[in-house]
Scaffold this active site. Sequence first.
Site, PDB file in Angstrom:
ATOM      1  CG  ASP A   1      93.566  92.185  51.877  1.00 48.95           C
ATOM      2  OD1 ASP A   1      93.096  91.358  52.046  1.00 48.95           O
ATOM      3  OD2 ASP A   1      95.427  92.206  51.472  1.00 48.95           O
TER       4      ASP A   1
HETATM    5  C1  NOJ Z   1      94.379  89.463  53.685  1.00 48.15           C
HETATM    6  C2  NOJ Z   1      94.448  88.679  51.939  1.00 48.15           C
HETATM    7  O1  NOJ Z   1      95.232  90.096  51.507  1.00 48.15           O
HETATM    8  C3  NOJ Z   1      94.174  88.515  50.923  1.00 48.15           C
HETATM    9  O2  NOJ Z   1      94.674  88.470  49.954  1.00 48.15           O
HETATM   10  C4  NOJ Z   1      93.125  87.828  50.757  1.00 48.15           C
HETATM   11  O3  NOJ Z   1      92.075  88.138  49.149  1.00 48.15           O
HETATM   12  C5  NOJ Z   1      92.250  88.678  52.109  1.00 48.15           C
HETATM   13  N1  NOJ Z   1      92.430  88.432  53.212  1.00 48.15           N
HETATM   14  C6  NOJ Z   1      90.680  88.071  52.491  1.00 48.15           C
HETATM   15  O4  NOJ Z   1      90.627  86.185  52.477  1.00 48.15           O
END
Ligand code: NOJ
Length: 672
Positions: A260
């Site tokens: 993430d």
């Molecule tokens: C953080 C989020 O938790 C995740 O779900 C997302 O895919 C990423 N950012 C990228 O935007």
Amino acid sequence: MSDDGFNARIDALLADMTLTEKLGQLNMVSSDLTVTGPGKRGLPLADISAGRVGSVLNWWGAEETRAVQRRAVEDTRLGIPLFFGFDIVHGQRTIFPIPLAEACAFDPVLWEQTARVAAAEGAEDGLHITFAPMLDVARDPRWGRIAETPGEDPFVGAQFARAKVRGFQNGSPCAIAATAKHFVAYGLVNAGREYAQVDVSDRALHEVYLPPFHAAVSEGIAAIMPAFSDIAGLPMHANRKLLTEVVRDRWGFKGIYISDYAGIADLVSHGVAADLAEAAALAMLAGIDIDMMGFAYLKGLPAALERGLVNMTQIDVSVRRVLAFKFGLGLFDDPYRACNVGRPNTQRKRDRRFLALESARRSTVLLKNDNHVLPMTDSTGSLAIIGPLADAHHDMLGPWSALGEADETISIVDRLRLHWPHGRIMHVAGARLDSGDDGSIRAASVVAHACDISVLCLGESRHMSGEAGSRADPSLPAAQIRLARAVIDAGRPVVLVLCCGRPLVLPDWLVDGVDAVVVAWFGGSETGHAIADILTGSFNPSARLAVTWPAQVGQIPIWYGMRPTGRPADPNELYSSKYLDSPVEPRFVFGEGMSFTSFTIGEPVLDRPELRVGECLGVSVDVANTGSMRGRSTIFLFLHDAVASISRPMLELKAFRQIELGPESARKCASS
Ligand code: NOJ
């Protein structure tokens, strides 16, 4: 090309790559076209030309991706193409209902269809992978990300997972790769607070939180993203046991792990790594292949190598997986593959909007309908349409809808005007969504007094749920509560329409004081149209809650599948499992939802009296539509193991089926 063909080419590439080029393949960077995380952004074009970037997120558009791809292919020494990823959570341009809403349709065919359109629109935008489906099981409406989940039930989550993986990945030539996220148990963040710690028993992990991911892996998901959270102190970005030993080794996951956003660098803030080198080594040993916007691999792995925390063979394993992923996408044959798909024609756009309408209608839950106040079939009277969401466009799209076309989204009031050509419609907002009173409650009261019936459109702004949208008190905001009081006090029938990303805690007097409750969630591009169709009876509602709706904040977390207690709640017994100041029952139960027609469900018939291990039980019931309108019913099959060595949940969902029946007709509904 066969995998052997890939492997020979990957071997040749690996033999030729410098350390920086290898780490570049593991480095995913964000542009700032969309902001989905903290920190510095801005597409680093010089790094792309230097081979220090392997993939890009938050950059879209056929021409835009083509231009950046050209840098990777033409400027870099090895010409390895990039792949482009984006959060297509519930639609790219055509926005479908948020996943929590769509889950309420209880229809895997619909779930797959909406994913297929989302994938096609993503491909038209030059994208190769979506960071979806989100498969967290969520039982806490304080957590804003409950909006992105298919709700509280692991069985529903697993069916949703399979349908979404098929929808995203199987529709060649417009398929895109899917990412199951956030692995795992993120929905359990302490007290619903975003990014907080998680503690979970092994049993709950294996019976509740892992099954949707297992289903996604069995369906061939291309990627998995670990959660920002920890489990019992071990952050998921460092959790080798679950990422590698369970998912890769035991389940046979063949895809890539994508961190993430800065999740690897965050291992330092979690307090399990002293610096980026240690963080990078922990993540690599856990099995994570790509570092999204953490720069921990690029900056930390050289030092980790020097210190002997990782070795080149381990790095090569991840580089090999990333290259294999790119070969699998066909990027080595045609790096501009996705940049060529072309825009949809008018008919295709129309079909997509129709699917958005159908999914919004099928996701809208009717929870109360006293005195048959709905459907409103007499369109000659006067109608008050009140509330901050009555004329909303953007908010109807919900979180994760950056590219949704809000100006093409028709509001509730505009659509109702079309259905109400002969009557009188008065509209007033009455209050703001999430801030103080704007002084128009008095005007709303006047309008409510002046009309035959009020449609009161309340709820949340789209920014109040989704990532970083935790609320300690997930109630209707205070100004809206005051507005509701004024409208109910006018003494005319009131239809409450809720647009929100979570089950909102509502006062008893409000639910008791209105005649109908319609939960439309954030239904996407066609929310207003779908709501108007249901209010006026052009569509017969069929959705059921995929999440328990609490009556009080203090009941949270609450879900239907709790285990029995030794002392069940008893109003006449002090020493029983209850609250002194609140009922234990939720406001609305999992599976609740009404129709304008009525159904009867007969006694279940089992196809065998006994079941041995490994056998399958067939169950059927007779279902009849006893009303005068065509409608769709959802049949749920719950089990309870009454005596077991471990206390089992009071109900466990094992199957569900949708059945559509004309008026006064009947059919058998079988579990398999
Ligand atoms: C953080 C989020 O938790 C995740 O779900 C997302 O895919 C990423 N950012 C990228 O935007």
